[in-house]
Motif scaffolding. Structure first.
Motif, PDB file in Angstrom:
ATOM      1  N   UNK A 278      21.789  26.689 -27.357  1.00 41.03           N
ATOM      2  CA  UNK A 278      22.216  27.101 -28.698  1.00 41.03           C
ATOM      3  C   UNK A 278      21.471  28.375 -29.102  1.00 41.03           C
ATOM      4  N   UNK A 279      22.114  29.505 -28.905  1.00 42.95           N
ATOM      5  CA  UNK A 279      21.538  30.792 -29.272  1.00 42.95           C
ATOM      6  C   UNK A 279      21.849  31.023 -30.753  1.00 42.95           C
ATOM      7  N   UNK A 280      20.846  31.359 -31.570  1.00 46.44           N
ATOM      8  CA  UNK A 280      21.130  31.630 -32.974  1.00 46.44           C
ATOM      9  C   UNK A 280      22.256  32.665 -33.134  1.00 46.44           C
ATOM     10  N   UNK A 281      23.109  32.432 -34.108  1.00 47.25           N
ATOM     11  CA  UNK A 281      24.325  33.226 -34.323  1.00 47.25           C
ATOM     12  C   UNK A 281      24.041  34.729 -34.292  1.00 47.25           C
ATOM     13  N   UNK A 282      23.076  35.184 -35.032  1.00 45.40           N
ATOM     14  CA  UNK A 282      22.811  36.624 -35.133  1.00 45.40           C
ATOM     15  C   UNK A 282      22.223  37.217 -33.853  1.00 45.40           C
ATOM     16  N   UNK A 283      21.752  36.383 -32.951  1.00 46.85           N
ATOM     17  CA  UNK A 283      21.184  36.868 -31.694  1.00 46.85           C
ATOM     18  C   UNK A 283      22.221  36.938 -30.572  1.00 46.85           C
ATOM     19  N   UNK A 284      23.428  36.482 -30.851  1.00 47.05           N
ATOM     20  CA  UNK A 284      24.510  36.532 -29.859  1.00 47.05           C
ATOM     21  C   UNK A 284      25.181  37.896 -29.906  1.00 47.05           C
ATOM     22  N   UNK A 285      25.614  38.422 -28.747  1.00 45.96           N
ATOM     23  CA  UNK A 285      26.428  39.641 -28.783  1.00 45.96           C
ATOM     24  C   UNK A 285      27.687  39.382 -29.625  1.00 45.96           C
ATOM     25  N   UNK A 286      28.200  40.419 -30.240  1.00 42.71           N
ATOM     26  CA  UNK A 286      29.377  40.277 -31.096  1.00 42.71           C
ATOM     27  C   UNK A 286      30.537  39.634 -30.343  1.00 42.71           C
ATOM     28  N   UNK A 287      30.741  40.001 -29.085  1.00 40.23           N
ATOM     29  CA  UNK A 287      31.860  39.395 -28.351  1.00 40.23           C
ATOM     30  C   UNK A 287      31.690  37.881 -28.213  1.00 40.23           C
ATOM     31  N   UNK A 288      30.459  37.393 -28.171  1.00 42.06           N
ATOM     32  CA  UNK A 288      30.239  35.948 -28.091  1.00 42.06           C
ATOM     33  C   UNK A 288      30.435  35.289 -29.454  1.00 42.06           C
ATOM     34  N   UNK A 289      30.214  36.023 -30.519  1.00 39.27           N
ATOM     35  CA  UNK A 289      30.442  35.471 -31.858  1.00 39.27           C
ATOM     36  C   UNK A 289      31.929  35.379 -32.163  1.00 39.27           C
ATOM     37  N   UNK A 290      32.691  36.376 -31.730  1.00 39.46           N
ATOM     38  CA  UNK A 290      34.095  36.476 -32.117  1.00 39.46           C
ATOM     39  C   UNK A 290      35.063  35.917 -31.089  1.00 39.46           C
ATOM     40  N   UNK A 291      34.640  35.733 -29.849  1.00 41.94           N
ATOM     41  CA  UNK A 291      35.582  35.379 -28.801  1.00 41.94           C
ATOM     42  C   UNK A 291      35.261  34.042 -28.134  1.00 41.94           C
ATOM     43  N   UNK A 292      34.615  33.174 -28.884  1.00 43.19           N
ATOM     44  CA  UNK A 292      34.322  31.833 -28.369  1.00 43.19           C
ATOM     45  C   UNK A 292      35.598  30.997 -28.426  1.00 43.19           C
ATOM     46  N   UNK A 293      35.931  30.386 -27.310  1.00 41.19           N
ATOM     47  CA  UNK A 293      37.122  29.541 -27.229  1.00 41.19           C
ATOM     48  C   UNK A 293      36.759  28.077 -27.364  1.00 41.19           C
ATOM     49  N   UNK A 294      35.605  27.679 -26.815  1.00 33.87           N
ATOM     50  CA  UNK A 294      35.190  26.276 -26.868  1.00 33.87           C
ATOM     51  C   UNK A 294      33.688  26.171 -26.755  1.00 33.87           C
ATOM     52  N   UNK A 295      33.155  25.136 -27.419  1.00 33.76           N
ATOM     53  CA  UNK A 295      31.741  24.751 -27.305  1.00 33.76           C
ATOM     54  C   UNK A 295      31.749  23.284 -26.930  1.00 33.76           C
ATOM     55  N   UNK A 296      31.088  22.948 -25.831  1.00 34.14           N
ATOM     56  CA  UNK A 296      31.144  21.600 -25.270  1.00 34.14           C
ATOM     57  C   UNK A 296      29.749  20.994 -25.275  1.00 34.14           C
ATOM     58  N   UNK A 297      29.604  19.772 -25.829  1.00 33.65           N
ATOM     59  CA  UNK A 297      28.265  19.167 -25.886  1.00 33.65           C
ATOM     60  C   UNK A 297      27.710  18.899 -24.488  1.00 33.65           C
ATOM     61  N   UNK A 298      26.387  18.824 -24.401  1.00 41.12           N
ATOM     62  CA  UNK A 298      25.767  18.508 -23.101  1.00 41.12           C
ATOM     63  C   UNK A 298      26.165  17.101 -22.644  1.00 41.12           C
ATOM     64  N   UNK A 299      26.250  16.951 -21.344  1.00 48.15           N
ATOM     65  CA  UNK A 299      26.523  15.625 -20.792  1.00 48.15           C
ATOM     66  C   UNK A 299      25.263  14.784 -20.929  1.00 48.15           C
ATOM     67  N   UNK A 300      25.439  13.522 -21.241  1.00 40.00           N
ATOM     68  CA  UNK A 300      24.298  12.624 -21.301  1.00 40.00           C
ATOM     69  C   UNK A 300      23.979  12.149 -19.894  1.00 40.00           C
ATOM     70  N   UNK A 301      22.701  11.997 -19.607  1.00 42.45           N
ATOM     71  CA  UNK A 301      22.340  11.547 -18.256  1.00 42.45           C
ATOM     72  C   UNK A 301      22.236  10.046 -18.196  1.00 42.45           C
TER      73      UNK A 301
END
Length: 119
Positions: A96-119
């Motif tokens: 989880x990179x803080x929003x303002x520390x992400x490149x603009x393309x990562x802020x605007x062009x995210x298609x999906x965020x997937x939770x970590x798999x549980x072990x």
């Protein structure tokens, strides 16, 4: 810990590909590999990320981390931002990179965020 930058090599950016032409996704992979992966990141080609309408597509994943799929990457313009975003992702213990520390393309062009798999 190493994280993985998956690059869809079959992405055509929603356009027909001339016979014998190189898909934009394969061009993106070549451009990323030419610059080289940041520390803690490995670049891995994949044949499809099932987001064909949005190409070029990439994904970031790592053990115990949130995973992300990003769309609309430009093989001619976004290589530096992709690698900077991948480096920030590798440095974040949970992905989880803080929003303002992400490149603009990562802020605007995210298609999906997937939770970590549980072990």
């Amino acid at each position: 810990m190493t994280v993985t930058l998956h690059v869809c090599t079959t992405c055509k950016m929603g356009r027909p590909l001339p016979e014998g032409g190189t898909p934009p996704g394969a061009r993106l992979l070549a451009a990323l590999e030419a610059v080289g992966a940041p520390r803690g990141v490995r670049i891995v080609p994949v044949e499809c990320l099932s987001a064909c309408d949005h190409g070029c597509n990439i994904a970031l994943s790592g053990p115990g981390r949130w995973s992300y799929v990003y769309r609309g990457m430009d093989p001619d313009a976004d290589v530096a931002d992709i690698l900077a975003g991948a480096a920030a992702y590798a440095a974040a213990p949970d992905g989880l990179v803080p929003w303002r520390e992400r490149p603009v393309i990562f802020r605007k062009q995210s298609l999906a965020r997937i939770p970590p798999m549980e072990s």
